[in-house]
Design a protein around this motif. Structure first.
Motif, PDB file in Angstrom:
ATOM      1  N   VAL A   1       0.369  -0.759  -0.564  1.00  0.00           N
ATOM      2  CA  VAL A   1      -0.163  -0.667  -0.006  1.00  0.00           C
ATOM      3  C   VAL A   1       0.912   1.421  -0.350  1.00  0.00           C
ATOM      4  N   GLY A   2       0.416   2.293  -0.652  1.00  0.00           N
ATOM      5  CA  GLY A   2       1.611   3.545  -0.729  1.00  0.00           C
ATOM      6  C   GLY A   2       2.697   3.801  -1.941  1.00  0.00           C
ATOM      7  N   LYS A   3       3.166   2.461  -1.900  1.00  0.00           N
ATOM      8  CA  LYS A   3       4.213   2.178  -2.728  1.00  0.00           C
ATOM      9  C   LYS A   3       4.292   2.142  -3.942  1.00  0.00           C
ATOM     10  N   GLU A   4       5.500   2.084  -4.958  1.00  0.00           N
ATOM     11  CA  GLU A   4       5.616   2.676  -6.123  1.00  0.00           C
ATOM     12  C   GLU A   4       6.621   1.218  -6.627  1.00  0.00           C
ATOM     13  N   LEU A   5       5.880   0.470  -8.303  1.00  0.00           N
ATOM     14  CA  LEU A   5       6.713  -0.799  -8.347  1.00  0.00           C
ATOM     15  C   LEU A   5       7.363   0.109 -10.056  1.00  0.00           C
TER      16      LEU A   5
END
Length: 121
Positions: free
Chosen positions: A58-62
């Motif tokens: 949640v709230g992260k970027e890939l």
């Protein structure tokens, strides 16, 4: 140099750089939902293989890339499947490639609680 020559060179440069295709479009995923995703798979509609590009909290970027090297001259769309920790499954076909070449340089997918937003460049 004359102004006409500079103008012609500028126009030619713009045409050549804007019409280029990319074999492996960039992919950015942003998770704005309340669900973590344990596995995210990418593929294309012209491929039987999918690639697990990782997980997304949640709230992260890939960040990743689509590979369309094995498509030869086919047409189709890009495909993503994300498996949530809570059982939620997101599947989406988006974008377009033709003759084995991408029409997009990249995509940004934003996962919301109730939708998947897609932006391309």
């Amino acid at each position: 140099m004359s102004k006409k020559l500079i103008l012609y060179i500028s126009i030619l440069f713009s045409i050549l750089t804007s019409c280029g295709y990319k074999r492996q479009p960039d992919l950015i995923l942003l998770n704005n939902s309340s669900t973590s995703f344990e596995a995210i798979y990418t593929s294309t509609s012209g491929s039987t293989d999918s690639v697990n590009i990782g997980s997304l909290s949640v709230g992260k970027e890939l960040k990743s890339r689509f590979s369309i090297d094995d498509l030869d001259t086919s047409d189709g769309c890009y495909f993503i499947r994300a498996l949530g920790d809570d059982g939620r499954v997101i599947t989406k076909c988006f974008g377009y490639y033709t003759n084995g070449s991408s029409l997009n340089r990249g995509f940004k997918l934003i996962i919301e609680n109730d939708t998947l937003l897609i932006d391309s460049w």
